[in-house]
Design an enzyme around this catalytic site. Structure first.
Site, short mmCIF file in Angstrom:
data_model
loop_
_atom_site.label_atom_id
_atom_site.label_comp_id
_atom_site.label_asym_id
_atom_site.label_seq_id
_atom_site.Cartn_x
_atom_site.Cartn_y
_atom_site.Cartn_z
N TYR A 1 -2.02 12.66 11.50
CA TYR A 1 -2.67 13.85 11.09
C TYR A 1 -2.40 14.79 10.13
O TYR A 1 -2.87 15.11 9.22
CB TYR A 1 -2.97 14.66 12.37
CG TYR A 1 -3.69 16.14 12.31
CD1 TYR A 1 -5.03 16.02 12.21
CD2 TYR A 1 -3.13 17.18 12.20
CE1 TYR A 1 -5.76 17.12 12.02
CE2 TYR A 1 -3.62 18.40 12.12
CZ TYR A 1 -5.03 18.26 12.01
OH TYR A 1 -5.81 19.61 11.88
N GLY B 1 25.33 25.72 38.77
CA GLY B 1 25.91 24.21 39.19
C GLY B 1 25.79 23.15 38.43
O GLY B 1 26.37 22.13 38.59
N GLU C 1 8.64 7.83 13.57
CA GLU C 1 9.69 8.28 14.89
C GLU C 1 9.41 7.64 16.11
O GLU C 1 10.49 7.52 16.95
CB GLU C 1 9.00 10.06 15.08
CG GLU C 1 7.58 10.16 15.88
CD GLU C 1 6.39 10.06 14.91
OE1 GLU C 1 6.63 9.63 13.96
OE2 GLU C 1 5.48 10.36 15.43
#
Ligand code: XMP
Length: 507
Positions: free
Chosen positions: A83, A222, A170
């Site tokens: 696009y 944590g 990609e």
């Protein structure tokens, strides 16, 4: 950190975040912004290049999202993908035709030329996923690649610094995609010095600058993110108080492990034992979002008390990661699926400034920084854990008895994964305690025991996930070990649902 940016403008492609990751793998710091971001906003990142992502719209639609027109006269090199290529072509006077049939899947470049494709070996396979196509390049632009079905598969601008590619460099199905992206970076003159050590240096500088003369309060969960942030503050010499709220919803041994590691690394840590308060807040609550709300509220109360007792603090630091930031902002189209863990509302209520140094980082990048900061692997590589902790893994009402059952089962599962070398091959694995009893036999007796579901998923960033194909023999061993060691559990099942449609957590 911002001086190295490639801005990726997002037009709603499922691959946008992959683009950002690939660029970072290539050493180019990248930031995703909504496709319609103003040029001023883009320039705040001081970018050296811009990538336009793919997206589901058609440039022919009057309401299709478009970049700020000023971008095109800014002189920034642009790579338009799918696009994004059609946007470029239309903008500069080429022709884009609406396609009613989608080309989807692998294709082969029958022709490629020029600097964008320099250094590619042999046959070049590319991944296509488009309906519209560019049928005439803009005046002065050259066609630099073709496939059998797509004669204009790539175009180059007259100055040779901007490009459009119809395929997706990609994705993994374009095996030489990184080479193509690296060529673009070189042609655009983008510096490729995004290394963890550099990032760490710039984060230290950023944190120092943002907190000069201020005191910082930090919540420790944590997990790797907040622990790494505590170490970053220590490294930067920032005066801070890290607070670990033991809400009684932590995993077995978690509090002790975090306490020990952070103390030994020089973090100024206070552990607040708020187990009774959280359990009381959760009594009788079965709705998952109500659980999250109450936990969030109790967190705020604890932090307010700490701030009153140990304050004043001017800054609240949070280990928000890039995916959280994107998801929470909702700016790129992701819906907010679950209310967010970051202690919502706290900064406004206490008049804190918010410090989120990891807001542009992915989890694996934070893990890399944590390594440089000396965080032990036990915490650094630990699976992600939700802020509301085991409360969203004890389905239905949370009671101390149920938490204990879950904690024991979960510890066996996690230990088993480690013993079998499987722990680091899954993104996240844990047990869920179901609020139902199922029949079983024990000797001559029928017994009703709890059902424990094992959940193991593979994922890149938790946004989508596949159920982990754990070996049957291993699952069998887990079922035996859990039912033997935790007599209240009568049945163990394995969750074989991916995300979507399911989420990773059960609540
Ligand atoms: P879901 O269940 O939405 O989870 O597929 C995606 C990732 O986010 C974690 N998660 C949470 N983390 N607070 C958090 O801090 C939450 O309320 C929460 N819900 C899910 C989940 O563990 C997984 O890694």
């Amino acid at each position: 950190m911002s001086s190295l940016a490639v801005v990726v403008l997002d037009f709603g492609s499922q691959y946008t975040r992959l683009i950002a990751r690939r660029l970072r793998e290539l050493g180019a710091f990248s930031v995703i912004l909504p496709g319609t971001a103003s040029l001023e906003e883009i320039l705040t990142h001081d970018p050296q290049a811009v990538v336009l992502s793919g997206g589901p719209a058609s440039v022919q639609d009057p309401d299709a999202p478009k970049p700020d027109p000023k971008l095109f006269s800014s002189g920034l090199p642009i790579l338009g993908i799918c696009y994004g290529m059609q946007v470029l072509a239309q903008q500069f006077g080429g022709e884009v035709e609406r396609g009613w049939r989608r080309e989807y899947g692998k294709a082969r470049l029958t022709h490629h030329e020029g600097a964008l494709f320099q250094g590619l070996d042999g046959e070049v396979q590319v991944w296509m996923s488009h309906a519209d196509t560019v049928t005439a390049p803009p005046p002065g632009w050259r066609v630099v690649a073709a496939t059998e079905d797509c004669p204009i598969a790539a175009i180059a601008s007259p100055d040779g610094r901007s490009f459009g590619v119809q395929f997706h460099p990609e994705v993994a199905h374009t095996p030489q995609g990184n080479r193509i992206l690296a060529n673009f970076l070189a042609l655009a003159g983008v510096e490729r010095d995004w290394t963890p050590a550099r990032v760490l240096d710039s984060l230290v500088a950023e944190v120092r600058a943002r907190t000069a003369g201020k005191r910082v309060l930090l919540g420790i969960s944590g997990g790797v993110d907040s622990s790494a942030l505590a170490l970053l503050l220590s490294r930067a010499g920032v005066e801070h108080l890290a607070v670990l709220v033991d809400h009684g919803l932590l995993r077995q041994g978690e509090r002790e492990e975090v306490e020990e590691a952070l103390h030994s690394l020089g973090v100024n840590l206070e552990v607040v034992d708020a187990r009774v308060r959280f359990l009381a807040a959760l009594r009788g609550v079965t709705d998952p979002e109500e659980k999250r709300r109450r936990i969030g509220h109790a967190f705020i109360q604890v932090f307010e008390e700490v701030a009153r007792r140990r304050g004043p603090f001017q800054v609240l630091a949070q280990g928000t990661l890039y995916p959280d930031a994107i998801e929470s902002a909702g700016g790129t189209g992701a819906a907010l699926i679950k209310s967010h863990h970051n202690v919502g509302g706290l900064p406004e209520r206490l008049g804190f400034e918010l410090l989120e140094p990891f807001r542009y980082l992915f989890k694996d990048e934070v893990r890399e920084l944590a390594r440089l900061l000396g965080l032990p692997d036990g915490i650094r590589l630990r699976h992600p854990f939700p802020g509301p902790g085991l409360a969203v893994r004890v389905l239905g009402e949370v009671t101390e008895e149920r938490l204990q059952i879950l904690r024991r089962a979960d510890a066996i599962f996690v230990q088993g994964l480690k013993e079998h070398g499987l722990y680091h091959r899954v993104w996240q694995a844990f047990c869920v305690l179901l609020p139902v009893r199922s029949v079983g036999v024990s000797g001559d007796e029928r017994r009703y025991g709890y059902v424990v579901a094992l959940r193991g998923v593979t994922s890149v960033d938790g946004m989508t996930a596949d159920w982990a194909r754990l070996p049957h023999g291993f699952l069998d061993e887990m079922a035996r070990r859990i039912t033997r060691a935790v007599p209240q559990v009568g049945r163990v099942v394995y969750d074989v649902t991916s995300k979507p449609p399911a989420t990773i957590e059960w609540e």
